[in-house]
Design an enzyme around this catalytic site. Structure first.
Site, short mmCIF file in Angstrom:
data_model
loop_
_atom_site.label_atom_id
_atom_site.label_comp_id
_atom_site.label_asym_id
_atom_site.label_seq_id
_atom_site.Cartn_x
_atom_site.Cartn_y
_atom_site.Cartn_z
N ASN A 128 0.76 -1.08 -0.05
CA ASN A 128 -0.25 0.06 0.00
C ASN A 128 1.03 0.99 0.03
O ASN A 128 1.36 1.63 1.01
CB ASN A 128 -1.01 -0.09 1.35
CG ASN A 128 -1.77 1.09 0.98
OD1 ASN A 128 -2.15 1.86 0.31
ND2 ASN A 128 -2.83 1.26 2.40
N CYS A 131 -2.02 5.12 1.21
CA CYS A 131 -3.16 5.73 1.93
C CYS A 131 -2.87 7.22 2.04
O CYS A 131 -1.63 7.69 2.37
CB CYS A 131 -2.56 5.12 3.27
SG CYS A 131 -3.55 5.71 4.74
C1 SIN Z 1 -5.82 3.61 3.01
O1 SIN Z 1 -6.49 4.30 2.59
O2 SIN Z 1 -5.09 2.82 2.52
C2 SIN Z 1 -6.01 3.11 4.45
C3 SIN Z 1 -7.13 3.78 5.29
C4 SIN Z 1 -6.64 4.24 6.44
O3 SIN Z 1 -6.41 3.29 7.47
O4 SIN Z 1 -6.30 5.42 6.80
#
Ligand code: SIN
Length: 317
Positions: A128, A131
């Site tokens: 990821n 975020c």
């Molecule tokens: C994300 O948007 O990748 C995760 C969301 C979050 O926990 O802020």
């Protein structure tokens, strides 16, 4: 006839329907609604090396056609996951579990990837880099082409598991970033993460969310997500996990036709916990009615060449 069986990024799946990270807990929370083994794979909430409490203040806001979240990667940390959650998933899930991994700095991304590599129940990694709700890490990596390439390169070195890089829509050239990430060894891409937005509390005359900004998801983002899936599938030779406002069979079909070869339901679960299983049935019916032998036949069909070139690139490997 198995209309939905597929291979995505090296994972053999009974169907191409997954969960979007953050919208399905750690894989078992929806068990009262349906058996998660009905899904193709389960993508769990983002993990970090350390336990995190997430962002302060209000973290969710409804919008006219979706929601804003600024959760801030709240999660119990990889130690807890390994000890407490992984054994439960091992027992209950027959379908692959894909871990969404996050870090504040490059070294943390490498650390969490190494830990995920060593946990058996994790069959794939979603890196990821998108975020929008954290100050360090996340979108700061995904919005910078050099950093996106670098983190993919370093994580690729420490994992042999399928590596799916989750891209941010908060960029001007998503296809350019997709190409760089592909060149560094990503097996697949997931797109899109949420669009950066905000909401104002008019009584307080202040931002509603404690973190001021949040990520917009749900039906409102679907046209943007479709456009990006279309653009990226024209630019790369790896499969795409499409997401962004999918809550019906028709939504899912649009994503397949734009270029996704698997799809995730995210915010849609909050409105209809059965959305994914209903989509699964809808896709089977669609294949039967349209005399398709597999849903893969419509991947990228909206491209000018009916998707022939992209399908050849991704399915003949
Ligand atoms: C994300 O948007 O990748 C995760 C969301 C979050 O926990 O802020």
């Amino acid at each position: 006839m198995n209309f939905l069986k597929t291979n995505f990024a090296g994972l053999n799946l009974e169907n191409p329907i997954m969960t979007a990270s953050g919208c399905f807990g750690f894989g078992l929370e929806y068990k009262d609604y349906f058996d998660p083994n009905e899904l193709g794979a389960v993508l769990i909430k983002g993990l970090t090396p350390e336990q995190r409490d997430g962002n302060y203040g209000i973290r969710i806001a409804e919008t006219p056609a979706g929601m804003l979240n600024s959760v801030g990667l709240e999660n119990p940390g990889i130690d807890y996951f390994e000890k407490e959650t992984a054994p439960l998933l091992e027992k209950e899930l027959k379908v692959p579990v894909i871990a969404n991994i996050n870090g504040k700095i490059l070294e943390e991304y490498i650390e969490i990837a190494e830990r995920a590599e060593a946990i058996d129940v994790i069959k794939g990694i979603e890196l990821n880099i998108s975020c929008p709700n954290v100050k360090d890490g996340g979108m700061a990596f995904g919005a910078n082409p050099d950093m996106a390439a670098k983190v993919t390169r370093e994580v690729r070195k420490v994992t042999k598991k399928p590596l799916i890089v989750k891209l941010s829509p908060n960029v001007t050239d998503i296809a350019g970033i997709a190409r760089l990430v592909e060149a560094e060894g990503a097996d697949a891409l997931s797109l899109i993460n949420t669009l950066l937005g905000m909401s104002i509390d008019i009584n307080k005359k202040k931002p509603l969310l404690g973190n001021i900004f949040g990520g917009l998801s749900g039906p409102a983002v679907k046209p943007v997500a479709l456009r990006m899936v279309y653009q990226v599938s024209n630019a790369v030779s790896i499969p795409l996990l499409g997401m962004g406002g999918i809550s019906t069979t028709e939504d899912a079909l649009e994503f397949f036709m734009a270029g996704a070869s698997a799809i995730s339901v995210g915010t849609g679960f909050f409105q209809n916990p059965l959305a994914a299983v209903q989509i699964k049935k809808g896709l089977i019916d669609y294949c039967a009615e349209n005399k398709l032998s597999n849903i893969n036949e419509i991947v990228a069909y909206a491209h000018t060449d009916d998707g022939a070139a992209y399908r050849k690139r991704i399915f003949s490997k």
